[in-house]
Design an enzyme around this catalytic site. Sequence first.
Site, PDB file in Angstrom:
ATOM      1  N   ASP A  45     -12.760  -4.715   0.384  1.00 43.98           N
ATOM      2  CA  ASP A  45     -12.223  -5.679   1.011  1.00 43.98           C
ATOM      3  C   ASP A  45     -12.747  -6.353   2.333  1.00 43.98           C
ATOM      4  OD1 ASP A  45     -10.604  -4.489  -1.273  1.00 43.98           O
ATOM      5  OD2 ASP A  45      -8.921  -4.080   0.548  1.00 43.98           O
ATOM      6  N   TYR A 104      -8.221   2.813   5.359  1.00 40.80           N
ATOM      7  CA  TYR A 104      -7.898   1.517   4.126  1.00 40.80           C
ATOM      8  C   TYR A 104      -8.002   0.350   4.990  1.00 40.80           C
ATOM      9  CZ  TYR A 104      -7.826   4.702   0.176  1.00 40.80           C
ATOM     10  OH  TYR A 104      -8.314   5.295  -1.014  1.00 40.80           O
TER      11      TYR A 104
HETATM   12  C1  FRU Z   1      -7.962  -3.503  -2.447  1.00 39.91           C
HETATM   13  C2  FRU Z   1      -7.699  -1.959  -2.097  1.00 39.91           C
HETATM   14  C3  FRU Z   1      -6.606  -1.857  -0.870  1.00 39.91           C
HETATM   15  C4  FRU Z   1      -7.020  -0.696   0.037  1.00 39.91           C
HETATM   16  C5  FRU Z   1      -8.578  -0.714  -0.176  1.00 39.91           C
HETATM   17  C6  FRU Z   1      -8.848   0.722  -0.153  1.00 39.91           C
HETATM   18  O1  FRU Z   1      -9.033  -3.577  -2.925  1.00 39.91           O
HETATM   19  O2  FRU Z   1      -7.161  -1.151  -3.124  1.00 39.91           O
HETATM   20  O3  FRU Z   1      -5.387  -1.742  -1.207  1.00 39.91           O
HETATM   21  O4  FRU Z   1      -6.455  -0.633   1.345  1.00 39.91           O
HETATM   22  O5  FRU Z   1      -8.837  -1.504  -1.319  1.00 39.91           O
HETATM   23  O6  FRU Z   1     -10.560   0.617   0.103  1.00 39.91           O
END
Ligand code: FRU
Length: 498
Positions: A45, A104
Site C-alpha cells: 500500500d 502497517y
Molecule cells: C492492505 C493491507 C492493510 C495493512 C497492510 C499491511 O493491503 O493489508 O490493511 O495495513 O496491507 O501491509
Amino acid sequence: MNREQKYRLLTQASPEEMAALTDLVARSPWRQKFHVQPATGLLNDPNGFCFYAGEYHLFYQWFPLGTYHGMKYWYHTKSKDLVHWHNEGIAIAPGDPLDSHGAYSGSGIVKDNKLYLMYTGNTRDQDWNRQPYQCLATMDESGLVKKRSEPLIANIPQGYTDHFRDPKVWKDEDMYRCVIGAQRQDLTGAAVVYESPDLIKWQLRGEIKTGLNGFGYMWECPDYYELDGNGVLIFSPQGLDPEGERYHNIYQSGYVIGRPLNRDTLEFDHGNFDELDRGFDFYAPQTMEDEKGRRILVAWMGQPEVDYPTDSHGWAHCLTIPRELKIDQGQVIQQPVPELQLLRGQPMEIEDKITSEVRTYKGLTGTCYEMICEFHDIKADVVGIAIRASEHEQTVIKYDRKRSALTLDRSASGEPVGQEYGMTRSCHMDGEQLKLHLFVDISSVELFVNDGSAVFTSRIFPQPGSEGIRVFTEGGSADIAVTKWDLEQAVDLKKGEY
Ligand code: FRU
C-alpha cells in the site's frame, strides 16, 4: 515459511544476503522506469501521501527481504513534481513494542511544521494473538522521524475483531478526524471514525452509517474526502463475489459518493459502490489534497495473495502513477496528473482510416511510452489496439460495439499472472467515439478510457522484444488519430538505498 523467517528485520540480514538480493533484482527484465518500485522485496500500500515542506512525500508498505508479506516497514520517497521520485530510505522501522510485527498502513497530515504519520502498529503475542495499535511518528523538515512511544488508540472498540487498522486522517474546521478499516464481530466490514482536537487525544465516534451492510468481511484502507460539495468514501472491501463484469480480482477497491458525511450522526447517504479501477492490479488506494487544491490518488499496482513473475527476481509490485480525481454526474473521474507530460519525448503522430484490418506503422513501437489513440466515426463492429506485441505476445484492448463492452485481454501478454482470476477485464461502453490514453511501462499498462470515465490498471510481463503496436478494426471502418511519446526514466535516479 516459518514465522521467524517471515518477521525478520532488515538488521537481521547479512550484507551478503542483501548483495545477492540486490544483484538478483538488477537482473530482472521487468524493472519499471517511471513507477515507484522497491529496491528489493515487496511493496504494497501507498502510505502517508502528503505535500510537506515544498515536496510531495509518498511512503509505502515494504518488506525488504522477500516477495512475501513479512515484517512491514514504511519506505519514504519524495518528489517535487509527482513524476521524478527519489528514494529517501526507511521512515518507520518496525520492531518496537507497539509495532513488533510490522508498521502497517496509515496516512500523513501536516501540523506545526511537522508531518504527522498515523499508522497501525501490528503486534502478536506468544500465542500469536494479534493486537493492533494506532500509532504516531512525526517527521521534521530534515527528514528525521520520531516514533511516539504511547499509542494514540490502544484498544479495539467493542464490537470489532483484531482486524482494525489503516487510519486515514483529515482536518475539518472544528477537529481532526480519522477513519479506520474494521471487521465487525459478525465478520462484516465497516469504517470507524475517531476525532481529535490535536492529533494526540483521540475519541471514538462510531461507524460511518453506510447502506452497505454485509458488504464483504473486512474493509481495508478507508479514505474519506469531500470535493465540490460531495462526500466520497473509498475503501478496499475483501470478500465480494464476482457480479457480471465487476469484482473479478481477489479483493476490490472502490467508492461510494453522496452528501457529505454528517459529523454528528455519522450518517452517510450515498449511491452504489463503484470500482475505482477495472484492471487486474489495483488495491489499497490513498488520496491527498495538494497545495493546488487537487485531490490526487495513488494505489498499489498489485493484489494480495497472488503470485507475480518478479517474485523469483527478488522484488514485487509498484505504485500507480498519480491520478487527479474529479466528480462528474455523481461519478469519480480519474485523469493522469498533467505533470507526467514532463517525461514526454518527441511526439509521433498518425492519422488514418482503417477498414477491417490490422495496421502497424513504422516507428510506432515501444516498451515505455504514453499514447493517445482516438477512434472516430466508428462503423466497425470491433476496434482496438494491441500493445507489447510480437509473434507470440500481445496485450489487447478492444471495444466491441455489439456487446457494448470495452475489454482488456492479457491472456497473451507474456508470463502469466493470476490466471485463476481470469485473463480479461471488461466494462460497459457504447458510442461511435473512443479515446484510449495509455501509460505503458516495462511491465505495466494504465489505460484511461474516454478522459478518465474508466481506468484499467494492470501488470504485464512480456519479453523485452515485444514492442509492437497494432491498430485494428473488424467488420467495418473507423478513423484513427494516434499520438505517442516515448517516456524517460523517472524513478531509481539515485541508486536505491535501504
Ligand atoms: C492492505 C493491507 C492493510 C495493512 C497492510 C499491511 O493491503 O493489508 O490493511 O495495513 O496491507 O501491509
